[in-house]
Design a protein around this motif. Structure first.
Motif, PDB file in Angstrom:
ATOM      1  N   LEU A   1       0.860  -1.184   0.000  1.00 42.51           N
ATOM      2  CA  LEU A   1       0.000   0.000   0.000  1.00 42.51           C
ATOM      3  C   LEU A   1       0.894   1.232   0.000  1.00 42.51           C
ATOM      4  O   LEU A   1       1.832   1.315   0.781  1.00 42.51           O
ATOM      5  N   ILE A   2       0.589   2.187  -0.884  1.00 45.44           N
ATOM      6  CA  ILE A   2       1.369   3.418  -0.978  1.00 45.44           C
ATOM      7  C   ILE A   2       0.413   4.597  -0.910  1.00 45.44           C
ATOM      8  O   ILE A   2      -0.491   4.724  -1.740  1.00 45.44           O
ATOM      9  N   THR A   3       0.588   5.467   0.078  1.00 45.16           N
ATOM     10  CA  THR A   3      -0.244   6.660   0.151  1.00 45.16           C
ATOM     11  C   THR A   3       0.312   7.722  -0.795  1.00 45.16           C
ATOM     12  O   THR A   3       1.501   7.738  -1.114  1.00 45.16           O
ATOM     13  N   GLY A   4      -0.564   8.601  -1.251  1.00 49.49           N
ATOM     14  CA  GLY A   4      -0.142   9.639  -2.185  1.00 49.49           C
ATOM     15  C   GLY A   4       0.423   9.055  -3.469  1.00 49.49           C
ATOM     16  O   GLY A   4       1.419   9.536  -4.001  1.00 49.49           O
ATOM     17  N   SER A   5      -0.249   8.030  -3.989  1.00 47.52           N
ATOM     18  CA  SER A   5       0.327   7.271  -5.104  1.00 47.52           C
ATOM     19  C   SER A   5      -0.466   7.366  -6.394  1.00 47.52           C
ATOM     20  O   SER A   5      -0.293   6.550  -7.300  1.00 47.52           O
ATOM     21  N   THR A   6      -1.333   8.362  -6.516  1.00 46.89           N
ATOM     22  CA  THR A   6      -2.040   8.547  -7.786  1.00 46.89           C
ATOM     23  C   THR A   6      -1.306   9.529  -8.691  1.00 46.89           C
ATOM     24  O   THR A   6      -1.819   9.917  -9.747  1.00 46.89           O
ATOM     25  N   GLY A   7      -0.119   9.917  -8.295  1.00 40.95           N
ATOM     26  CA  GLY A   7       0.732  10.792  -9.099  1.00 40.95           C
ATOM     27  C   GLY A   7       2.084  10.924  -8.449  1.00 40.95           C
ATOM     28  O   GLY A   7       2.306  10.454  -7.320  1.00 40.95           O
ATOM     29  N   GLY A   8       3.018  11.545  -9.148  1.00 40.23           N
ATOM     30  CA  GLY A   8       4.311  11.879  -8.576  1.00 40.23           C
ATOM     31  C   GLY A   8       5.158  10.684  -8.177  1.00 40.23           C
ATOM     32  O   GLY A   8       5.098   9.598  -8.777  1.00 40.23           O
ATOM     33  N   ILE A   9       5.973  10.880  -7.126  1.00 34.96           N
ATOM     34  CA  ILE A   9       6.899   9.852  -6.662  1.00 34.96           C
ATOM     35  C   ILE A   9       6.137   8.629  -6.163  1.00 34.96           C
ATOM     36  O   ILE A   9       6.562   7.487  -6.383  1.00 34.96           O
ATOM     37  N   GLY A  10       5.002   8.852  -5.510  1.00 36.28           N
ATOM     38  CA  GLY A  10       4.224   7.720  -5.017  1.00 36.28           C
ATOM     39  C   GLY A  10       3.750   6.811  -6.128  1.00 36.28           C
ATOM     40  O   GLY A  10       3.773   5.580  -6.002  1.00 36.28           O
ATOM     41  N   MET A  11       3.325   7.395  -7.233  1.00 38.40           N
ATOM     42  CA  MET A  11       2.869   6.590  -8.363  1.00 38.40           C
ATOM     43  C   MET A  11       4.020   5.799  -8.968  1.00 38.40           C
ATOM     44  O   MET A  11       3.849   4.625  -9.344  1.00 38.40           O
ATOM     45  N   GLU A  12       5.205   6.410  -9.045  1.00 41.47           N
ATOM     46  CA  GLU A  12       6.353   5.675  -9.590  1.00 41.47           C
ATOM     47  C   GLU A  12       6.826   4.592  -8.634  1.00 41.47           C
ATOM     48  O   GLU A  12       7.322   3.551  -9.062  1.00 41.47           O
ATOM     49  N   THR A  13       6.663   4.821  -7.332  1.00 41.90           N
ATOM     50  CA  THR A  13       6.947   3.766  -6.354  1.00 41.90           C
ATOM     51  C   THR A  13       5.991   2.599  -6.562  1.00 41.90           C
ATOM     52  O   THR A  13       6.401   1.435  -6.586  1.00 41.90           O
ATOM     53  N   ALA A  14       4.716   2.916  -6.729  1.00 45.42           N
ATOM     54  CA  ALA A  14       3.717   1.873  -6.977  1.00 45.42           C
ATOM     55  C   ALA A  14       4.018   1.120  -8.266  1.00 45.42           C
ATOM     56  O   ALA A  14       3.906  -0.107  -8.330  1.00 45.42           O
ATOM     57  N   ARG A  15       4.429   1.857  -9.301  1.00 45.64           N
ATOM     58  CA  ARG A  15       4.770   1.218 -10.569  1.00 45.64           C
ATOM     59  C   ARG A  15       5.954   0.258 -10.394  1.00 45.64           C
ATOM     60  O   ARG A  15       5.977  -0.850 -10.932  1.00 45.64           O
ATOM     61  N   GLY A  16       6.945   0.708  -9.618  1.00 43.91           N
ATOM     62  CA  GLY A  16       8.117  -0.134  -9.392  1.00 43.91           C
ATOM     63  C   GLY A  16       7.773  -1.408  -8.641  1.00 43.91           C
ATOM     64  O   GLY A  16       8.301  -2.487  -8.963  1.00 43.91           O
ATOM     65  N   LEU A  17       6.900  -1.318  -7.654  1.00 40.48           N
ATOM     66  CA  LEU A  17       6.529  -2.505  -6.882  1.00 40.48           C
ATOM     67  C   LEU A  17       5.621  -3.421  -7.689  1.00 40.48           C
ATOM     68  O   LEU A  17       5.777  -4.647  -7.667  1.00 40.48           O
ATOM     69  N   ALA A  18       4.663  -2.844  -8.426  1.00 38.13           N
ATOM     70  CA  ALA A  18       3.785  -3.656  -9.275  1.00 38.13           C
ATOM     71  C   ALA A  18       4.585  -4.356 -10.362  1.00 38.13           C
ATOM     72  O   ALA A  18       4.313  -5.511 -10.702  1.00 38.13           O
ATOM     73  N   GLY A  19       5.591  -3.661 -10.903  1.00 35.94           N
ATOM     74  CA  GLY A  19       6.437  -4.258 -11.932  1.00 35.94           C
ATOM     75  C   GLY A  19       7.241  -5.433 -11.426  1.00 35.94           C
ATOM     76  O   GLY A  19       7.681  -6.283 -12.215  1.00 35.94           O
ATOM     77  N   ARG A  20       7.421  -5.494 -10.110  1.00 34.34           N
ATOM     78  CA  ARG A  20       8.117  -6.635  -9.498  1.00 34.34           C
ATOM     79  C   ARG A  20       7.151  -7.721  -9.053  1.00 34.34           C
ATOM     80  O   ARG A  20       7.542  -8.667  -8.381  1.00 34.34           O
ATOM     81  N   GLY A  21       5.885  -7.551  -9.404  1.00 33.59           N
ATOM     82  CA  GLY A  21       4.902  -8.600  -9.163  1.00 33.59           C
ATOM     83  C   GLY A  21       3.993  -8.395  -7.974  1.00 33.59           C
ATOM     84  O   GLY A  21       3.129  -9.229  -7.701  1.00 33.59           O
ATOM     85  N   ALA A  22       4.148  -7.286  -7.235  1.00 36.22           N
ATOM     86  CA  ALA A  22       3.329  -7.066  -6.052  1.00 36.22           C
ATOM     87  C   ALA A  22       1.903  -6.691  -6.418  1.00 36.22           C
ATOM     88  O   ALA A  22       1.648  -6.079  -7.463  1.00 36.22           O
ATOM     89  N   SER A  23       0.969  -7.064  -5.550  1.00 35.52           N
ATOM     90  CA  SER A  23      -0.378  -6.511  -5.599  1.00 35.52           C
ATOM     91  C   SER A  23      -0.313  -5.150  -4.916  1.00 35.52           C
ATOM     92  O   SER A  23       0.209  -5.042  -3.805  1.00 35.52           O
ATOM     93  N   VAL A  24      -0.823  -4.110  -5.574  1.00 35.73           N
ATOM     94  CA  VAL A  24      -0.603  -2.744  -5.098  1.00 35.73           C
ATOM     95  C   VAL A  24      -1.929  -2.040  -4.843  1.00 35.73           C
ATOM     96  O   VAL A  24      -2.856  -2.103  -5.657  1.00 35.73           O
ATOM     97  N   ILE A  25      -1.989  -1.359  -3.698  1.00 31.86           N
ATOM     98  CA  ILE A  25      -3.127  -0.516  -3.346  1.00 31.86           C
ATOM     99  C   ILE A  25      -2.672   0.934  -3.456  1.00 31.86           C
ATOM    100  O   ILE A  25      -1.775   1.372  -2.732  1.00 31.86           O
ATOM    101  N   LEU A  26      -3.282   1.668  -4.380  1.00 32.35           N
ATOM    102  CA  LEU A  26      -2.997   3.085  -4.535  1.00 32.35           C
ATOM    103  C   LEU A  26      -3.932   3.881  -3.635  1.00 32.35           C
ATOM    104  O   LEU A  26      -5.107   3.555  -3.523  1.00 32.35           O
TER     105      LEU A  26
END
Length: 301
Positions: free
Chosen positions: A7-32
């Protein structure tokens, strides 16, 4: 990260979104997590496409509000039995002191109280993971003194060189170090990361008057010329968060500070000061009590 939930807060844009992208790209289930439901849906579609799987969904929540944190934790608990990674990424930078509906100064609420409260609310899910990680973001220019008598910026908010934004980000460090101590032996680690400077939506919308007075003459040049040219690659700014969430080098490590180049660095003296940590911790305990007591969670972690 396959099979893990982040789970990443503040993840619908900016650094949070790229963090979410990085974790999802590694196979994680991600909550934005973000304020705007429509923006959350767009971000989720974008990340699903780049990650190549559909285990990405968005939740709308205002994490500066205690009720928003309560609702967010409840929504996560209904959908997931466990949580492997919690990245407290959300940030705000306001030019004038503003209170939330709970009566809490808004930058303290976003940068210090929200990570404290959300971590405690989600401890049942975090403890069910084999080795859960809490990652809290600092930012700006942290490391200055912590004023124990002015934690919510009532006396001083912005000065010649002082910024309450930086003040709260140093408090994030102090709170995270104390949190790591409280979580020791629980199987949950807590570390703080510095993302570096990025040309984020928050930075683009920051008014000049939000900067300390001495920096205002150069702020327009930095925001309008330097940042778009050199700080637009937000994937670079997300590296430290992704590293802290995934790296084998940090397995079992808690209370560490990771810089924007993914190097472990000492925390500043002000963040390590036991008196400062206690002042910040006790304020968080008092302010979060309405939701933590209702949820049956203890601030002793």
């Amino acid at each position: 990260m396959n099979g893990r939930v982040a789970l990443i807060t503040g993840s619908t844009g900016g650094i949070g979104m790229e963090t979410a992208r990085g974790l999802a790209g590694r196979g994680a289930s991600v909550i934005l997590v973000g304020l705007d439901p429509a923006r959350g849906l767009r971000a989720a579609r974008d990340i699903r496409s780049s990650a190549g799987h559909d285990r990405v969904h968005a939740v709308s929540a205002d994490v500066t509000r205690l009720d928003g944190l309560r609702r967010l934790a409840a929504a996560v608990g209904e959908r997931h039995d466990r949580l492997d990674v919690l990245v407290n990424n959300v940030g705000v930078n306001l030019p004038a002191r503003e209170l939330t509906a709970d009566g809490v100064e808004k930058m303290f609420a976003a940068h210090v109280l929200a990570p404290f409260t959300l971590t405690h609310l989600l401890l049942p899910q975090l403890r069910r993971a084999p080795a859960a990680r809490v990652v809290n973001l600092t930012g700006g220019i942290p490391g200055g003194p912590i004023d124990r008598g002015d934690l919510q910026g009532e006396r001083r908010y912005i000065g010649w060189t002082f910024s309450h934004y930086n003040h709260t980000k140093t408090m994030t460090m102090a709170m995270t170090h104390r949190l790591a101590e409280r979580l020791r032996g629980s199987g949950v680690t807590a570390n703080v990361v510095y993302p570096g400077h990025g040309y984020t939506p928050m930075n683009r919308s920051t008014p000049i008057r939000a900067f300390p007075i001495v920096y205002r003459p150069i702020a327009p040049l930095v925001l309008k010329v330097v940042a778009p040219l050199f700080l637009s690659d937000l994937a670079r700014s997300a590296r430290s968060s992704v590293y802290a969430a995934t790296s084998a080098e940090l397995e079992g490590v808690s209370g560490a500070y990771v810089d924007d180049k993914c190097r472990r660095k000492p925390l500043p003296a002000s963040a390590l000061d036991p008196g400062n940590q206690e002042a910040v911790w006790e304020l968080c305990v008092r302010l979060s009590a309405p939701v933590l007591q209702a949820a049956g969670e203890s601030s002793s972690a």
